[in-house]
Scaffold this motif. Structure first.
Motif, PDB file in Angstrom:
ATOM      1  N   ILE A  76       0.870  -1.170   0.000  1.00  0.00           N
ATOM      2  CA  ILE A  76       0.000   0.000   0.000  1.00  0.00           C
ATOM      3  C   ILE A  76       0.910   1.224   0.000  1.00  0.00           C
ATOM      4  N   ILE A  77       0.740   2.079  -0.978  1.00  0.00           N
ATOM      5  CA  ILE A  77       1.485   3.335  -1.036  1.00  0.00           C
ATOM      6  C   ILE A  77       0.430   4.432  -0.881  1.00  0.00           C
ATOM      7  N   TRP A  78       0.433   5.041   0.310  1.00  0.00           N
ATOM      8  CA  TRP A  78      -0.680   5.899   0.721  1.00  0.00           C
ATOM      9  C   TRP A  78      -0.200   7.330   0.897  1.00  0.00           C
ATOM     10  N   SER A 113       6.002  -7.813  -6.381  1.00  0.00           N
ATOM     11  CA  SER A 113       5.084  -7.053  -5.527  1.00  0.00           C
ATOM     12  C   SER A 113       4.068  -6.306  -6.377  1.00  0.00           C
ATOM     13  N   LYS A 114       2.823  -6.345  -5.941  1.00  0.00           N
ATOM     14  CA  LYS A 114       1.751  -5.609  -6.597  1.00  0.00           C
ATOM     15  C   LYS A 114       1.421  -4.393  -5.737  1.00  0.00           C
ATOM     16  N   LEU A 115       0.786  -3.399  -6.343  1.00  0.00           N
ATOM     17  CA  LEU A 115       0.561  -2.131  -5.659  1.00  0.00           C
ATOM     18  C   LEU A 115      -0.911  -1.822  -5.434  1.00  0.00           C
ATOM     19  N   ILE A 116      -1.157  -1.181  -4.289  1.00  0.00           N
ATOM     20  CA  ILE A 116      -2.412  -0.502  -3.999  1.00  0.00           C
ATOM     21  C   ILE A 116      -2.010   0.937  -3.698  1.00  0.00           C
ATOM     22  N   VAL A 117      -2.378   1.847  -4.569  1.00  0.00           N
ATOM     23  CA  VAL A 117      -2.004   3.252  -4.396  1.00  0.00           C
ATOM     24  C   VAL A 117      -3.239   4.036  -3.960  1.00  0.00           C
ATOM     25  N   ILE A 118      -3.094   4.745  -2.838  1.00  0.00           N
ATOM     26  CA  ILE A 118      -4.179   5.577  -2.322  1.00  0.00           C
ATOM     27  C   ILE A 118      -3.711   7.020  -2.454  1.00  0.00           C
ATOM     28  N   ASP A 119      -4.229   7.697  -3.459  1.00  0.00           N
ATOM     29  CA  ASP A 119      -3.741   9.031  -3.813  1.00  0.00           C
ATOM     30  C   ASP A 119      -4.751   9.656  -4.767  1.00  0.00           C
ATOM     31  N   PRO A 120      -5.110  10.923  -4.566  1.00  0.00           N
ATOM     32  CA  PRO A 120      -6.032  11.544  -5.519  1.00  0.00           C
ATOM     33  C   PRO A 120      -5.428  11.722  -6.904  1.00  0.00           C
ATOM     34  N   HIS A 152      -6.023   1.548  -7.682  1.00  0.00           N
ATOM     35  CA  HIS A 152      -5.739   2.953  -7.418  1.00  0.00           C
ATOM     36  C   HIS A 152      -6.994   3.541  -6.782  1.00  0.00           C
ATOM     37  N   LEU A 153      -6.912   3.822  -5.498  1.00  0.00           N
ATOM     38  CA  LEU A 153      -8.038   4.419  -4.784  1.00  0.00           C
ATOM     39  C   LEU A 153      -7.856   5.930  -4.818  1.00  0.00           C
ATOM     40  N   ALA A 154      -8.489   6.547  -5.814  1.00  0.00           N
ATOM     41  CA  ALA A 154      -8.328   7.988  -6.053  1.00  0.00           C
ATOM     42  C   ALA A 154      -9.306   8.753  -5.162  1.00  0.00           C
ATOM     43  N   LEU A 155      -8.909   8.947  -3.914  1.00  0.00           N
ATOM     44  CA  LEU A 155      -9.792   9.547  -2.925  1.00  0.00           C
ATOM     45  C   LEU A 155      -9.866  11.061  -3.046  1.00  0.00           C
ATOM     46  N   ARG A 156     -10.940  11.611  -2.523  1.00  0.00           N
ATOM     47  CA  ARG A 156     -11.075  13.058  -2.389  1.00  0.00           C
ATOM     48  C   ARG A 156     -10.068  13.504  -1.335  1.00  0.00           C
ATOM     49  N   PRO A 157      -9.267  14.530  -1.601  1.00  0.00           N
ATOM     50  CA  PRO A 157      -8.257  14.956  -0.629  1.00  0.00           C
ATOM     51  C   PRO A 157      -8.852  15.191   0.750  1.00  0.00           C
ATOM     52  N   GLY A 158      -8.157  14.687   1.766  1.00  0.00           N
ATOM     53  CA  GLY A 158      -8.573  14.883   3.142  1.00  0.00           C
ATOM     54  C   GLY A 158      -9.514  13.813   3.683  1.00  0.00           C
ATOM     55  N   THR A 159      -9.814  12.789   2.892  1.00  0.00           N
ATOM     56  CA  THR A 159     -10.751  11.754   3.347  1.00  0.00           C
ATOM     57  C   THR A 159     -10.038  10.434   3.629  1.00  0.00           C
ATOM     58  N   ASP A 160      -8.770  10.509   3.949  1.00  0.00           N
ATOM     59  CA  ASP A 160      -7.964   9.305   4.173  1.00  0.00           C
ATOM     60  C   ASP A 160      -8.512   8.444   5.312  1.00  0.00           C
ATOM     61  N   ALA A 161      -8.952   9.068   6.403  1.00  0.00           N
ATOM     62  CA  ALA A 161      -9.459   8.300   7.542  1.00  0.00           C
ATOM     63  C   ALA A 161     -10.720   7.529   7.150  1.00  0.00           C
ATOM     64  N   ALA A 162     -11.575   8.105   6.337  1.00  0.00           N
ATOM     65  CA  ALA A 162     -12.777   7.405   5.881  1.00  0.00           C
ATOM     66  C   ALA A 162     -12.403   6.176   5.057  1.00  0.00           C
ATOM     67  N   VAL A 163     -11.437   6.336   4.170  1.00  0.00           N
ATOM     68  CA  VAL A 163     -10.981   5.196   3.366  1.00  0.00           C
ATOM     69  C   VAL A 163     -10.380   4.120   4.273  1.00  0.00           C
ATOM     70  N   SER A 204       2.843  -5.210   2.825  1.00  0.00           N
ATOM     71  CA  SER A 204       3.410  -4.102   3.578  1.00  0.00           C
ATOM     72  C   SER A 204       2.849  -2.793   3.055  1.00  0.00           C
ATOM     73  N   GLY A 205       3.367  -1.689   3.565  1.00  0.00           N
ATOM     74  CA  GLY A 205       2.893  -0.402   3.101  1.00  0.00           C
ATOM     75  C   GLY A 205       3.711   0.751   3.650  1.00  0.00           C
ATOM     76  N   ILE A 206       3.518   1.897   3.048  1.00  0.00           N
ATOM     77  CA  ILE A 206       4.164   3.136   3.480  1.00  0.00           C
ATOM     78  C   ILE A 206       3.143   4.265   3.341  1.00  0.00           C
ATOM     79  N   TRP A 207       3.287   5.277   4.209  1.00  0.00           N
ATOM     80  CA  TRP A 207       2.434   6.449   4.051  1.00  0.00           C
ATOM     81  C   TRP A 207       3.298   7.689   3.978  1.00  0.00           C
ATOM     82  N   GLY A 208       2.706   8.750   3.429  1.00  0.00           N
ATOM     83  CA  GLY A 208       3.437  10.001   3.267  1.00  0.00           C
ATOM     84  C   GLY A 208       2.772  11.152   3.986  1.00  0.00           C
TER      85      GLY A 208
END
Length: 193
Positions: free
Chosen positions: A11-13, A38-45, A57-68, A134-138
């Motif tokens: 997860i690359i968040w 390794s395959k990717l799950i990217v959480i990024d608008p 690719h979970l293209a979320l609305r900015p600022g809604t990370d906790a909801a996702v 695994s995963g990383i956040w920014g």
């Protein structure tokens, strides 16, 4: 190294490590892991280079990370995809977490975050059923309005899937010199038992 294992999913968040190589983490290592499977799950608008190569690719609305994060947790918990042995042995407050996630259906998450409900469910299933992952956040998580809650969601996902302190998961180790060893000094005070 005999203890090393290639993560099945990453997860690359809220992070674009290919361009920033932040926190002593070199972005090209993601490419190296992709070459090893390794395959990717990217959480990024944004549609980043990594997002175009992600299974999800979970293209979320900015600022809604906790909801996702709550939505991912709900799917993993409600479908029983979590590591029951790890949760029983190492996780405190799991029942409360499950209760808190219950209202965050994929449909509600889609309404709040714009992330497609089917993509959310697919990403949660893929991540939780492909051990180790695994995963990383920014800084997108660090600097959002619900940054604490989003970070707690990320770490809860890693924990309930049993991906903490295992090869191919999130390892607990000494940090690079400038990250702030104060965060990790407890690792010397806890006995292996």
């Amino acid at each position: 190294h005999p203890g090393w294992e290639c993560p099945k999913y990453l997860i690359i968040w809220g992070k674009d490590p290919l361009y920033s190589s932040p926190d002593g983490f070199f972005g090209h290592s993601i490419i190296d892991l992709m070459k090893r499977g390794s395959k990717l799950i990217v959480i990024d608008p944004r549609v980043t280079w990594l997002a175009t190569r992600a299974d999800y690719h979970l293209a979320l609305r900015p600022g809604t990370d906790a909801a996702v994060g709550m939505g991912l947790l709900r799917v993993i918990i409600e479908e029983g995809l979590y590591d029951k042995e790890f949760v029983e042995k190492w996780c405190f407050g799991f029942d409360e977490l499950a209760e808190a996630c219950r209202p965050w259906t994929p449909e509600k998450v889609e309404e709040v975050s714009w992330v497609d409900a089917d993509a959310l469910v697919g990403a949660a299933r893929a991540f939780a059923t492909n051990a180790p992952s695994s995963g990383i956040w920014g800084v997108a998580l660090d600097q959002s309005k619900q940054s604490t809650q989003a970070g707690q969601c990320f770490l809860s996902i890693m924990a309930i899937c049993g991906y903490l302190d295992v090869p191919g998961g999130i390892t607990i180790t000494k940090p690079t010199s400038f990250i702030g060893k104060w965060r990790y000094e407890m690792s010397d005070t806890i006995s292996p038992e």
